[in-house]
Design a protein around this motif. Structure first.
Motif, PDB file in Angstrom:
ATOM      1  N   ARG A 288      15.744   3.108   6.801  1.00  0.00           N
ATOM      2  CA  ARG A 288      15.222   4.446   6.525  1.00  0.00           C
ATOM      3  C   ARG A 288      13.825   4.428   5.912  1.00  0.00           C
ATOM      4  O   ARG A 288      13.178   5.476   5.813  1.00  0.00           O
ATOM      5  N   VAL A 289      13.344   3.255   5.508  1.00  0.00           N
ATOM      6  CA  VAL A 289      12.026   3.161   4.884  1.00  0.00           C
ATOM      7  C   VAL A 289      10.942   3.272   5.955  1.00  0.00           C
ATOM      8  O   VAL A 289      10.970   2.571   6.966  1.00  0.00           O
ATOM      9  N   HIS A 290       9.982   4.155   5.718  1.00  0.00           N
ATOM     10  CA  HIS A 290       8.821   4.304   6.597  1.00  0.00           C
ATOM     11  C   HIS A 290       7.683   3.458   6.020  1.00  0.00           C
ATOM     12  O   HIS A 290       7.172   3.756   4.937  1.00  0.00           O
ATOM     13  N   TRP A 291       7.281   2.425   6.741  1.00  0.00           N
ATOM     14  CA  TRP A 291       6.311   1.481   6.204  1.00  0.00           C
ATOM     15  C   TRP A 291       4.881   1.880   6.546  1.00  0.00           C
ATOM     16  O   TRP A 291       4.574   2.270   7.682  1.00  0.00           O
ATOM     17  N   LEU A 292       3.998   1.758   5.561  1.00  0.00           N
ATOM     18  CA  LEU A 292       2.564   1.963   5.740  1.00  0.00           C
ATOM     19  C   LEU A 292       1.839   0.705   5.272  1.00  0.00           C
ATOM     20  O   LEU A 292       2.296   0.020   4.348  1.00  0.00           O
ATOM     21  N   ASP A 293       0.723   0.414   5.906  1.00  0.00           N
ATOM     22  CA  ASP A 293      -0.109  -0.733   5.524  1.00  0.00           C
ATOM     23  C   ASP A 293      -1.112  -0.281   4.477  1.00  0.00           C
ATOM     24  O   ASP A 293      -1.829   0.709   4.680  1.00  0.00           O
ATOM     25  N   TRP A 294      -1.163  -1.002   3.367  1.00  0.00           N
ATOM     26  CA  TRP A 294      -2.062  -0.586   2.287  1.00  0.00           C
ATOM     27  C   TRP A 294      -3.531  -0.602   2.736  1.00  0.00           C
ATOM     28  O   TRP A 294      -4.374   0.034   2.115  1.00  0.00           O
ATOM     29  N   ALA A 295      -3.831  -1.326   3.820  1.00  0.00           N
ATOM     30  CA  ALA A 295      -5.219  -1.441   4.260  1.00  0.00           C
ATOM     31  C   ALA A 295      -5.681  -0.245   5.095  1.00  0.00           C
ATOM     32  O   ALA A 295      -6.887  -0.083   5.311  1.00  0.00           O
TER      33      ALA A 295
END
Length: 313
Positions: A288-295
């Protein structure tokens, strides 16, 4: 006829937001951005930031850098005290309900995976028995972790395969003795208590390692050993949990003359990297986690769009 603005209607329908991921990934900053966009307040889910005076070593966001945004469940324990995940569940849900009642967005932020689940998921916690707990802790101290781990493998192989630290092994055995059920049976299917969106932040592993090393060096330069020294009169050595926190455990040995600054720094860096890897493993296991790239330069916009997509119709 309703006079609610589109913005107020949007806020009333907003879910609980949880900003998760490994230490050093930028969770605090993203939580601040979301709070500013959606009139939100933060609820801390980093178990080491519960403690007053443990500021430098936990990378606690200073009050002056919180941009006037309220942060709940920070600094409510002394280093002598302890809390359980079940107690945190009650506190977190009360804070979330209070924030929602005032028409604001609750933003849970932290990397302590089980604490996040306790706040947002349907999760049952069995009771405790101080007598059983004390006996098992005594066995741990006198006979070692291996002795208890063998016993846990016999009664609860699922938990035995998942946990390796003494505190959690003691808890698993306590639950089995108290209820007759394996501790693993209390981990249900992933189901939110109320509409929730989990936003995870991660990035290049080599860059994360560099970030963590720089962070630890910054903590040392910023007075970590002095912070540990100042907490001794407050009872740091007597606290079962606080004294074992990353950095504090290592620099206690420096104060005791059992280690050097250089060695404690390196041990803290290695331990922090290992901890970050465990955090990524934990949150990666939750689909359920939606991942985003910190960059990514638009990370704030991307996170805000995820929030909007979970609005209640």
């Amino acid at each position: 006829m309703s006079t609610a603005t589109p913005e107020s209607r949007e806020r009333s329908a907003l879910p609980v937001v949880a900003v998760v991921g490994p230490t050093g990934s930028g969770k605090s900053e993203l939580a601040l951005q979301l709070a500013e966009r959606f009139n939100g307040e933060a609820v801390n889910a980093d178990s080491m930031q519960f403690y007053r005076g443990m500021d430098i070593g936990t990378a606690k966001l200073p009050v002056g850098e919180r941009r006037g945004i309220a942060h709940h469940l920070m600094d409510f324990l002394t280093v002598r005290q302890d809390t359980t995940v079940a107690q945190f569940q009650d506190l977190a849900r009360a804070a979330i309900a209070d924030i929602q009642a005032r028409g604001k967005l609750p933003i849970l932020v932290g990397g302590s995976g089980l604490y996040v689940r306790a706040a947002v998921d349907v999760l049952e916690f069995p009771g405790t028995d101080p007598g059983i707990r004390a006996r098992l802790e005594d066995e741990l101290e006198h006979h070692g972790l291996g002795h208890l781990a063998v016993r846990l493998a016999q009664v609860d192989p699922v938990s035995a395969a998942r946990i390796s630290d003494g505190k959690r092994v003691v808890r698993a055995l306590e639950v089995h003795e108290l209820t007759g059920r394996p501790f693993s049976s209390f981990m249900p299917e992933r189901k939110y208590v109320q509409p929730t969106v989990q936003i995870g932040i991660n990035g290049d592993r080599a860059e994360l390692h560099q970030r963590l090393a720089a962070r630890v060096h910054g903590m040392v330069a910023g007075g970590l050993v002095e912070e540990v020294q100042a907490l001794l009169p407050e009872g740091l050595r007597e606290g079962r949990t606080a004294q074992k926190a990353l950095g504090y455990q290592q620099f206690l040995r420096v104060i005791d003359g059992e280690s050097t600054m250089a060695r404690a720094t390196e041990e803290t860096i290695v331990g922090t990297r290992q901890f970050a890897r465990r955090q990524v493993t934990w949150f990666n296991a939750d689909p359920r986690v939606h991942w985003l790239d910190w960059a990514q330069p638009d990370i704030g916009d991307a996170a805000a769009e995820l929030v909007r997509h979970t609005l209640t119709p």
